[in-house]
Scaffold this motif. Sequence first.
Motif, PDB file in Angstrom:
ATOM      1  N   LEU A  59       0.836  -1.200   0.000  1.00 45.65           N
ATOM      2  CA  LEU A  59       0.000   0.000   0.000  1.00 45.65           C
ATOM      3  C   LEU A  59       0.870   1.249   0.000  1.00 45.65           C
ATOM      4  CD1 LEU A  59      -2.723  -0.919   2.659  1.00 45.65           C
ATOM      5  CD2 LEU A  59      -2.988  -0.910   0.169  1.00 45.65           C
ATOM      6  N   ASP A  60       0.394   2.263  -0.692  1.00 49.22           N
ATOM      7  CA  ASP A  60       1.095   3.546  -0.602  1.00 49.22           C
ATOM      8  C   ASP A  60       0.788   4.192   0.746  1.00 49.22           C
ATOM      9  OD1 ASP A  60      -1.424   4.775  -0.742  1.00 49.22           O
ATOM     10  OD2 ASP A  60      -1.251   5.213  -2.878  1.00 49.22           O
ATOM     11  N   LEU A  61       1.391   5.333   0.988  1.00 46.06           N
ATOM     12  CA  LEU A  61       1.332   5.936   2.312  1.00 46.06           C
ATOM     13  C   LEU A  61      -0.091   6.314   2.717  1.00 46.06           C
ATOM     14  CD1 LEU A  61       2.921   6.849   4.740  1.00 46.06           C
ATOM     15  CD2 LEU A  61       3.327   9.045   3.597  1.00 46.06           C
ATOM     16  N   ARG A  72       4.795  12.438   8.013  1.00 48.54           N
ATOM     17  CA  ARG A  72       3.494  12.938   7.546  1.00 48.54           C
ATOM     18  C   ARG A  72       2.861  13.833   8.598  1.00 48.54           C
ATOM     19  NH1 ARG A  72       0.104  11.444   3.408  1.00 48.54           N
ATOM     20  NH2 ARG A  72      -2.123  11.839   3.716  1.00 48.54           N
ATOM     21  N   GLU A  73       2.964  13.449   9.878  1.00 49.56           N
ATOM     22  CA  GLU A  73       2.420  14.298  10.935  1.00 49.56           C
ATOM     23  C   GLU A  73       3.120  15.653  10.961  1.00 49.56           C
ATOM     24  OE1 GLU A  73       2.719  12.249  14.604  1.00 49.56           O
ATOM     25  OE2 GLU A  73       1.360  10.637  14.022  1.00 49.56           O
ATOM     26  N   ARG A  74       4.446  15.646  10.778  1.00 49.24           N
ATOM     27  CA  ARG A  74       5.185  16.904  10.761  1.00 49.24           C
ATOM     28  C   ARG A  74       4.735  17.794   9.602  1.00 49.24           C
ATOM     29  NH1 ARG A  74      11.536  17.136   9.377  1.00 49.24           N
ATOM     30  NH2 ARG A  74      10.614  16.817   7.321  1.00 49.24           N
ATOM     31  N   LEU A 127       2.204  -7.554   4.919  1.00 49.39           N
ATOM     32  CA  LEU A 127       1.756  -6.292   4.336  1.00 49.39           C
ATOM     33  C   LEU A 127       2.919  -5.320   4.292  1.00 49.39           C
ATOM     34  CD1 LEU A 127      -0.679  -4.613   3.290  1.00 49.39           C
ATOM     35  CD2 LEU A 127      -0.976  -3.813   5.654  1.00 49.39           C
ATOM     36  N   ARG A 128       3.164  -4.728   3.148  1.00 49.17           N
ATOM     37  CA  ARG A 128       4.286  -3.814   2.971  1.00 49.17           C
ATOM     38  C   ARG A 128       3.805  -2.387   2.724  1.00 49.17           C
ATOM     39  NH1 ARG A 128       6.214  -7.363   5.035  1.00 49.17           N
ATOM     40  NH2 ARG A 128       7.769  -8.877   4.316  1.00 49.17           N
ATOM     41  N   LEU A 129       4.485  -1.448   3.381  1.00 48.49           N
ATOM     42  CA  LEU A 129       4.290  -0.031   3.075  1.00 48.49           C
ATOM     43  C   LEU A 129       5.223   0.315   1.925  1.00 48.49           C
ATOM     44  CD1 LEU A 129       3.282   2.831   3.603  1.00 48.49           C
ATOM     45  CD2 LEU A 129       5.028   3.053   5.378  1.00 48.49           C
ATOM     46  N   ALA A 130       4.655   0.740   0.826  1.00 47.88           N
ATOM     47  CA  ALA A 130       5.441   1.035  -0.377  1.00 47.88           C
ATOM     48  C   ALA A 130       5.172   2.470  -0.809  1.00 47.88           C
ATOM     49  CB  ALA A 130       5.087   0.050  -1.493  1.00 47.88           C
ATOM     50  N   ASP A 165       4.803  10.185  -2.742  1.00 50.89           N
ATOM     51  CA  ASP A 165       4.730  10.163  -1.275  1.00 50.89           C
ATOM     52  C   ASP A 165       6.013  10.707  -0.666  1.00 50.89           C
ATOM     53  OD1 ASP A 165       2.197   9.065  -1.142  1.00 50.89           O
ATOM     54  OD2 ASP A 165       2.931   6.993  -1.091  1.00 50.89           O
ATOM     55  N   VAL A 166       7.155  10.230  -1.190  1.00 52.27           N
ATOM     56  CA  VAL A 166       8.445  10.653  -0.650  1.00 52.27           C
ATOM     57  C   VAL A 166       8.648  12.142  -0.854  1.00 52.27           C
ATOM     58  CG1 VAL A 166      10.939  10.363  -0.848  1.00 52.27           C
ATOM     59  CG2 VAL A 166       9.443   8.367  -0.976  1.00 52.27           C
TER      60      VAL A 166
END
Length: 372
Positions: free
Chosen positions: A287-289, A364-366, A316-319, A324-325
């Motif tokens: 999944l993307d972010l 992401r929170e930042r 499950l992988r975070l991709a 996103d980056v």
Amino acid sequence: MTRFLHTADWQIGRQYGRFAPDDAIPLAEARFLTVERIAALARERGVDAVLVAGDVFDAQTVSERTLRRLFNALAAFAGPWVLIPGNHDAALAESVWTRARRFNCIPPNVHLIDRPGVQAFPDIGLAVLGAPLTQRHTHSDLTEPFDTLETPPGLLRVGLAHGSVQGLLAEEVDSANPIAPDRARRARLDYLALGDWHGLKQIDERTWYSGTPEPDRFKSNAPGHVLEVEITAPGALPIVTSHAVARFRWHEQAEMLSLPGDVDRLGEALAALGAQDVLSLTLSGRLDLAAHQRLQALLGEAAGRLRSLQLDAEALRLAPTEEDVEALRADGYLGEVLGELRRRQEGEDEVAREALTVLAALLRERQQEVNA
């Protein structure tokens, strides 16, 4: 006409070690509450007796308090309860049953058949042929004596046994405690009430497993029932009706997630479950972010709403995508760390996978704080 309830595998005293205490305690408590519902159902349906085909208790070492609570749970039905020991509570020289007798907590209307033989109840037209287990495992068919056991004329011949019907259950079932698949015919039984298989299953027109009345594992074999059996006269075919009595529903689900729509569909499935549901959920995919964070929110909501959520997300992988980056603005050293974690995750590095998830969430929170 005689009517009775057939139940088995109460497993009172069962421990749920794989669950957190907040879940394990209510799951164990549910087993007492379900027995109370069986007693209430017996009274409401006006049956003549309740037959329990073994494994009343999950272990020989349950506490005195557990013993007393179990027998107190039978109070709503004043008719005869007929019980046999199963493999978990076998009638050993020193057993849960000898302790129950020593504590004097077995009510007069509870009839324990702890040795092979016949118990007759002429006032309700019933003779019970019992095949109790006197050791945890045996490789001989303890129901074989039913073929030659005599019962009083005019009474129904009902067998009560605990074991594995040979050749008709799943291949992985232990071959110990075997029962011939045609025992009812051979022994001229009007009905054979079985325990040990935890799901509801009909073997033939006179032979049934009732299953455990309260589910205790993630297996789709129709647990959570008791059977009401009506037989008009000796030789007549039984009329069998199932009644759902379980407090909790257990589900097992596996999902491959790769697109945001997959997460939305999983969210809809989770929304259909509530406080009476126990879910084992296995997730895999990439999944993307944004989709990953949406998933985490859905899982958090479900964990607070369901009785229990058992999650396996190791596959499950975070991709994160390049977009996103870039959106995370992880340049310089942070960008290098993020890139390294992404590479290591592809090599099945579990620590890298967890670190990537945490770092991406922090970034992401930042970013959200900066944009606020």
